[in-house]
Design a protein around this motif. Structure first.
Motif, PDB file in Angstrom:
ATOM      1  N   ALA A 244      -5.366  -1.368  26.352  1.00 46.06           N
ATOM      2  CA  ALA A 244      -4.500  -0.487  25.570  1.00 46.06           C
ATOM      3  C   ALA A 244      -5.291   0.746  25.146  1.00 46.06           C
ATOM      4  CB  ALA A 244      -3.974  -1.222  24.348  1.00 46.06           C
ATOM      5  N   VAL A 245      -4.637   1.916  25.136  1.00 44.46           N
ATOM      6  CA  VAL A 245      -5.342   3.174  24.911  1.00 44.46           C
ATOM      7  C   VAL A 245      -4.823   3.830  23.628  1.00 44.46           C
ATOM      8  CG1 VAL A 245      -5.951   5.419  25.876  1.00 44.46           C
ATOM      9  CG2 VAL A 245      -5.577   3.463  27.406  1.00 44.46           C
ATOM     10  N   TYR A 246      -5.770   4.309  22.797  1.00 45.32           N
ATOM     11  CA  TYR A 246      -5.458   5.070  21.591  1.00 45.32           C
ATOM     12  C   TYR A 246      -5.798   6.532  21.881  1.00 45.32           C
ATOM     13  CZ  TYR A 246      -5.490   0.523  19.209  1.00 45.32           C
ATOM     14  OH  TYR A 246      -5.240  -0.771  18.834  1.00 45.32           O
ATOM     15  N   ILE A 247      -4.796   7.399  21.820  1.00 42.08           N
ATOM     16  CA  ILE A 247      -4.968   8.809  22.180  1.00 42.08           C
ATOM     17  C   ILE A 247      -4.690   9.680  20.959  1.00 42.08           C
ATOM     18  CG2 ILE A 247      -4.149  10.665  23.674  1.00 42.08           C
ATOM     19  CD1 ILE A 247      -3.335   8.564  25.713  1.00 42.08           C
ATOM     20  N   GLY A 248      -5.524  10.704  20.771  1.00 45.75           N
ATOM     21  CA  GLY A 248      -5.312  11.609  19.653  1.00 45.75           C
ATOM     22  C   GLY A 248      -6.540  12.421  19.285  1.00 45.75           C
ATOM     23  N   HIS A 249      -7.730  11.917  19.591  1.00 46.82           N
ATOM     24  CA  HIS A 249      -8.952  12.619  19.241  1.00 46.82           C
ATOM     25  C   HIS A 249      -9.192  13.825  20.148  1.00 46.82           C
ATOM     26  CE1 HIS A 249     -11.032  10.776  15.929  1.00 46.82           C
ATOM     27  NE2 HIS A 249     -10.902   9.559  16.430  1.00 46.82           N
ATOM     28  N   VAL A 250      -9.997  14.741  19.663  1.00 48.11           N
ATOM     29  CA  VAL A 250     -10.483  15.878  20.448  1.00 48.11           C
ATOM     30  C   VAL A 250     -11.991  15.713  20.581  1.00 48.11           C
ATOM     31  CG1 VAL A 250     -10.759  18.369  20.549  1.00 48.11           C
ATOM     32  CG2 VAL A 250      -8.652  17.386  19.616  1.00 48.11           C
TER      33      VAL A 250
END
Length: 431
Positions: free
Chosen positions: A242-248
């Motif tokens: 599962a992937v958590y996306i949001g950071h730069v």
């Protein structure tokens, strides 16, 4: 009552942030914090320590004060460190590959040995202080018994794993000798090792991970990757992560709250708090750090009543001679009410001892003492069995002699009667 605090190591000090509100509750100044060498001293948050990124220097702050209360010059620049649970010992790895062990109460450098060939990237002490884990840029992961570390000049590794082909970037430990270790490397491999058997499961990630942490139930591993994502890998499943996306930018560090429901991470865009179940950002912390880059995060508990640690002494930079090292108490001070009740068996006695032992030496030596007691009980049982066997042999021999006498010796009844008469006379004389 306890408050969960998120410690954020930056190039402008260490910030303590309330996890629930996101407010900064404390700022520890004058520190360019090494991301792998900062955190509370022991399990308490009375003191916060941080090794410096570009200097061989250790800074310690007392909670509630912005300026450091203690500075220690170190033999070399520290790249990773960890404390014993009671704050008595500091374990640190350097850029040369050496591992140092200080007894903080006296300042003695009790151990220093070339553990790795290149810079140490991770130093972790197990929750019960019985094992020491190290990792390095030389691709090695090593496990040491704490008793061996404290007793031998050149400790030998209990386990040594060389599964990575490029430098190891992070370690996460779950349990102790019967637990697991997760390691990540620049070869993009995430490996989960069984400490007892050495069995390993390997997963290849799209990008290498800078830090890994276990989930609260131990079934998953979170990996903060260099491609700005966080991946949740199921250990006993072949399903896609599962992937958590949001950071730069690259995710530098991860930490879970005590209930395992919230995940903290940091990257170029600051700190994010994630809901583990929904994989959504529930709070984004950026302006609180006044433009400083957050290098690492760590969730700790701030208790209402803190036990505290012994006063700090100047850390020595050379190995202390054996005669100069004072004896270290096995048990911490405790009240009469904490003394265990009389045990009904050896196993119960050791359970009570484990419950009241609070120093690292107690945890390291407990297994040895338990084995000695078990051997003593076994020897006692062996002697008891031997005594019973000897008794049976004697009784059998006496029985054989009686049978032999009845068969071979023929006594005349009249003679027997004559033999008994003098006995009666002697009895009368004595009386």
């Amino acid at each position: 009552p306890a408050m969960e605090v998120l410690l954020c190591g930056t190039d402008a000090g260490v910030y303590a942030v309330d996890v629930q509100s996101g407010a900064v509750v404390q700022h520890f100044k004058d520190s360019c914090t090494c991301s792998r060498a900062f955190g509370p001293v022991g399990n308490d948050t009375v003191y916060i320590s941080a090794a410096q990124t570009h200097k061989p220097l250790l800074m310690v702050w007392h909670w509630g004060k912005e300026q450091p209360c203690y500075r220690a010059a170190l033999p070399e620049r520290i790249t990773a460190s960890s404390w014993s649970s009671d704050g008595s010992f500091l374990f640190a790895g350097g850029g040369s590959g050496q591992v140092f062990v200080w007894h903080v109460c006296t300042g003695h450098l009790v151990r220093c040995w070339p553990c790795h060939f290149k810079a140490v990237t991770a130093v972790v002490v197990s929750d019960n202080d019985s094992l020491l884990f190290t990792a390095s840029e030389d691709t090695m992961v090593q496990v040491f018994s704490m008793a061996t570390v404290l007793e031998e000049q050149s400790p030998q590794a209990l386990r040594s794993w060389s599964g990575h082909s490029l430098p190891v970037t992070s370690l996460a430990v779950l349990g102790s000798l019967d637990g697991r270790v997760a390691s990540s490397g620049m070869d993009r491999c995430l490996k989960v090792w069984e400490v007892n058997s050495g069995a390993c499961k390997s997963v290849v990630l799209p990008a290498y991970a800078n830090q890994v942490v276990f989930s609260s139930d131990g079934k998953c591993v979170f990996a903060g990757c260099n491609d700005a994502t966080i991946r949740k890998v199921e250990i006993n499943s072949d399903e896609a992560a599962a992937v958590y996306i949001g950071h730069v930018g690259a995710v530098r560090a991860l930490s879970l709250t005590m209930d395992g429901q919230t995940l903290a991470s940091c990257a170029n865009d600051g700190v994010r708090l994630w809901d583990v179940r929904t994989r959504q950002t529930i709070r984004h912390l950026e302006g609180q750090f006044r433009g400083a880059q957050v290098r690492s995060v760590r969730v700790v508990q701030r208790l209402a009543q803190q036990r505290g640690v012994a006063p700090f002494k100047a850390l020595q930079r050379a190995i202390s001679p054996l005669e100069a090292i004072v004896e270290i108490p096995v048990f911490a001070a405790r009240s009469v009410s904490d003394v265990p009740q009389v045990a009904k068996s050896v196993d119960e006695w050791f359970d009570n001892l484990q419950a009241t032992a609070s120093s690292m030496i107690a945890a390291a030596k407990l297994k040895e003492y338990e084995e000695r007691a078990t051997d003593a009980v076994g020897q006692q049982q062996a002697w008891a069995d031997a005594a019973v066997e000897l008794f049976d042999v004697i009784m059998a021999k006496n029985s054989q002699e009686i049978d032999w006498a009845s068969d071979e010796q023929k006594f005349d009844e009249s003679r027997v009667g004559d033999m008994e008469k003098p006995r009666k006379k002697r009895k009368k004389v004595v009386m």
